[in-house]
Design a protein around this motif. Structure first.
Motif, PDB file in Angstrom:
ATOM      1  N   HIS A  71       0.859  -1.192  -0.027  1.00 59.13           N
ATOM      2  CA  HIS A  71       0.050   0.175  -0.058  1.00 59.13           C
ATOM      3  C   HIS A  71       0.772   1.207   0.072  1.00 59.13           C
ATOM      4  O   HIS A  71       1.798   1.598   0.882  1.00 59.13           O
ATOM      5  N   SER A  72       0.546   2.110  -0.826  1.00 55.84           N
ATOM      6  CA  SER A  72       1.061   3.561  -0.783  1.00 55.84           C
ATOM      7  C   SER A  72       2.848   3.493  -1.060  1.00 55.84           C
ATOM      8  O   SER A  72       3.225   2.981  -1.729  1.00 55.84           O
ATOM      9  N   MET A  73       3.419   3.683   0.114  1.00 55.90           N
ATOM     10  CA  MET A  73       4.863   3.501   0.030  1.00 55.90           C
ATOM     11  C   MET A  73       5.240   1.994  -0.111  1.00 55.90           C
ATOM     12  O   MET A  73       5.942   1.979  -1.044  1.00 55.90           O
ATOM     13  N   GLY A  74       4.553   1.283   0.431  1.00 56.87           N
ATOM     14  CA  GLY A  74       4.770  -0.256   0.221  1.00 56.87           C
ATOM     15  C   GLY A  74       4.406  -0.683  -1.376  1.00 56.87           C
ATOM     16  O   GLY A  74       5.280  -1.702  -1.809  1.00 56.87           O
ATOM     17  N   ALA A  75       3.526  -0.033  -1.827  1.00 62.16           N
ATOM     18  CA  ALA A  75       3.243  -0.437  -3.382  1.00 62.16           C
ATOM     19  C   ALA A  75       4.562   0.253  -4.308  1.00 62.16           C
ATOM     20  O   ALA A  75       4.852  -0.664  -5.185  1.00 62.16           O
ATOM     21  N   LYS A  76       5.124   1.331  -4.051  1.00 61.20           N
ATOM     22  CA  LYS A  76       6.228   1.769  -4.984  1.00 61.20           C
ATOM     23  C   LYS A  76       7.294   0.833  -4.580  1.00 61.20           C
ATOM     24  O   LYS A  76       8.219   0.591  -5.519  1.00 61.20           O
ATOM     25  N   THR A  77       7.334   0.396  -3.329  1.00 63.40           N
ATOM     26  CA  THR A  77       8.494  -0.632  -3.096  1.00 63.40           C
ATOM     27  C   THR A  77       8.496  -1.922  -3.780  1.00 63.40           C
ATOM     28  O   THR A  77       9.286  -2.228  -4.289  1.00 63.40           O
ATOM     29  N   ASN A 101      -1.098   3.402  -5.612  1.00 63.68           N
ATOM     30  CA  ASN A 101      -0.053   4.282  -6.004  1.00 63.68           C
ATOM     31  C   ASN A 101       0.303   3.804  -7.547  1.00 63.68           C
ATOM     32  O   ASN A 101      -0.048   2.730  -7.794  1.00 63.68           O
ATOM     33  N   ALA A 102       1.182   4.493  -8.045  1.00 64.66           N
ATOM     34  CA  ALA A 102       1.728   4.471  -9.630  1.00 64.66           C
ATOM     35  C   ALA A 102       3.095   4.791  -9.691  1.00 64.66           C
ATOM     36  O   ALA A 102       3.712   5.318  -9.034  1.00 64.66           O
ATOM     37  N   PRO A 103       3.523   4.283 -10.681  1.00 69.54           N
ATOM     38  CA  PRO A 103       5.170   4.424 -10.938  1.00 69.54           C
ATOM     39  C   PRO A 103       5.221   5.686 -11.591  1.00 69.54           C
ATOM     40  O   PRO A 103       6.019   5.678 -12.758  1.00 69.54           O
ATOM     41  N   VAL A 104       5.141   6.861 -10.968  1.00 72.38           N
ATOM     42  CA  VAL A 104       5.368   8.034 -11.448  1.00 72.38           C
ATOM     43  C   VAL A 104       5.809   9.004 -10.293  1.00 72.38           C
ATOM     44  O   VAL A 104       5.567   8.657  -9.111  1.00 72.38           O
ATOM     45  N   ASP A 105       6.764  10.013 -10.744  1.00 66.10           N
ATOM     46  CA  ASP A 105       6.796  10.987  -9.739  1.00 66.10           C
ATOM     47  C   ASP A 105       5.624  11.750  -9.314  1.00 66.10           C
ATOM     48  O   ASP A 105       5.096  12.325 -10.422  1.00 66.10           O
ATOM     49  N   ALA A 106       5.326  11.881  -8.015  1.00 66.11           N
ATOM     50  CA  ALA A 106       4.052  12.673  -7.775  1.00 66.11           C
ATOM     51  C   ALA A 106       4.116  13.044  -6.409  1.00 66.11           C
ATOM     52  O   ALA A 106       4.279  12.275  -5.628  1.00 66.11           O
ATOM     53  N   ALA A 107       3.778  14.323  -6.123  1.00 61.55           N
ATOM     54  CA  ALA A 107       3.886  14.843  -4.818  1.00 61.55           C
ATOM     55  C   ALA A 107       2.931  14.374  -3.839  1.00 61.55           C
ATOM     56  O   ALA A 107       1.729  13.865  -4.201  1.00 61.55           O
ATOM     57  N   LEU A 108       3.436  14.016  -2.526  1.00 62.50           N
ATOM     58  CA  LEU A 108       2.746  13.521  -1.555  1.00 62.50           C
ATOM     59  C   LEU A 108       1.554  14.539  -1.422  1.00 62.50           C
ATOM     60  O   LEU A 108       1.834  15.713  -1.378  1.00 62.50           O
TER      61      LEU A 108
END
Length: 305
Positions: free
Chosen positions: A127-133, A153-160
């Motif tokens: 989930h979220s941080m875990g998703a990008k991990t 979450n998605a594989p992009v640069d996106a502001a929190l």
């Protein structure tokens, strides 16, 4: 609360484009030994194959811990008859602390966890941080992973969301004036986190100091505050250089902004076999709509058996 049926949309990208074999290793060498809870299936004999060959690794989001996923881990272990390892990522829960907090470092720890426990072809759920991990590790070491479930979450640069910066301010305020009770801590945090469920979630990271009898953070607020920009980033920029050719499920909260339709093309370039599951919820999908999440994930993973 109504628990709507999860909706699936299968989107496939053409495979005639450049399909390079991407082979690399995580350059961050220091691996931390991660804390975890193992939720075993009630009766592994019900499965035609050894469930230890198909483990699930469940990863929380920023400021979370393995405790957040305890109930859902038990459900998935029971319904899928697979062992579920709910882990604490570095600088969270009971896992060690380190000033480096990037997705490369997080993924490297999980890679070490898989090797340490001799896990074969696990499913990664994050989930979220875990998703990008999960996405980072799948793209880095695709042979190690069977499939992934990315939650909001998605594989992009996106502001929190700016909320996370406010949360940090409130958490620092508590660190500067350690309270003696959860009620006192909640009062300090309230101006920075208006929603009670969010405050309750953040305050699960407080523990009582045996020296001062006050509540202190068990997570390194200084390290995580410095890492907020890293958490908005993504490790890979060019999907022509690396992709994960195995199944991937992207679960979206319908009231969340983290995976808008505009991100679907880039998801498809990194993860050409991806599917989307929309669940009626905000960003905290697992806790806000556990039935919608459970149904979507179970259907996806049962289909991959």
């Amino acid at each position: 609360m109504l628990l709507p049926r999860a909706r699936f949309l299968l989107l496939r990208q053409p495979t005639t484009s450049i399909n390079r074999t991407f082979a690399t290793s995580l350059r961050y060498q220091k691996q931390l030994e991660l804390a975890y809870d193992l939720h075993e299936p009630p009766d592994s004999r019900k499965s035609g194959s050894n469930p230890q060959n198909a483990p699930i690794i469940f990863m929380h989001g920023l400021f979370g811990s393995k405790k957040n996923n305890r109930s859902m881990s038990k459900v998935l272990a029971r319904e899928l008859n697979r062992p579920v390892y709910a882990i604490d990522l570095r600088n969270h829960g009971d896992s060690p602390h380190d000033p480096t907090h990037t997705y490369t470092a997080l993924a490297n720890d999980v890679s070490g966890f898989i090797s340490q426990h001799s896990l074969s072809k696990p499913t990664l759920i994050g989930h979220s941080m875990g998703a990008k991990t999960a996405m980072t590790l799948a793209l880095t070491s695709p042979k190690m992973i069977a499939n992934i479930v990315s939650v909001d979450n998605a594989p992009v640069d996106a502001a929190l969301k700016s909320d996370f910066g406010q949360y940090v301010q409130g958490m620092r305020r508590i660190a500067d004036s350690p309270p003696k009770s959860q009620k006192e801590a909640d009062k300090i945090l309230e101006p920075f986190a208006k929603e009670l469920p969010v405050r309750q979630f953040l305050l699960t990271n407080l523990v009582r100091s045996p020296d001062t009898n006050t509540l202190v953070w068990r997570i390194p607020i200084k390290y995580l505050a410095a890492a907020l920009d890293n958490m908005a980033d993504f490790s890979y920029k060019d999907p022509e250089e690396v992709r994960f050719e195995k199944p991937a499920l992207f679960v979206r909260g319908t009231k969340s902004h983290y995976v808008p339709d505009e991100t679907l093309p880039i998801i498809g370039r990194f993860f050409p076999r991806f599917e989307v599951c929309d669940v009626e919820s905000g960003h905290w999908v697992v806790s806000e709509n556990p039935e919608g999440f459970r149904k979507g994930v179970v259907e996806f993973l049962q289909d991959k058996d």
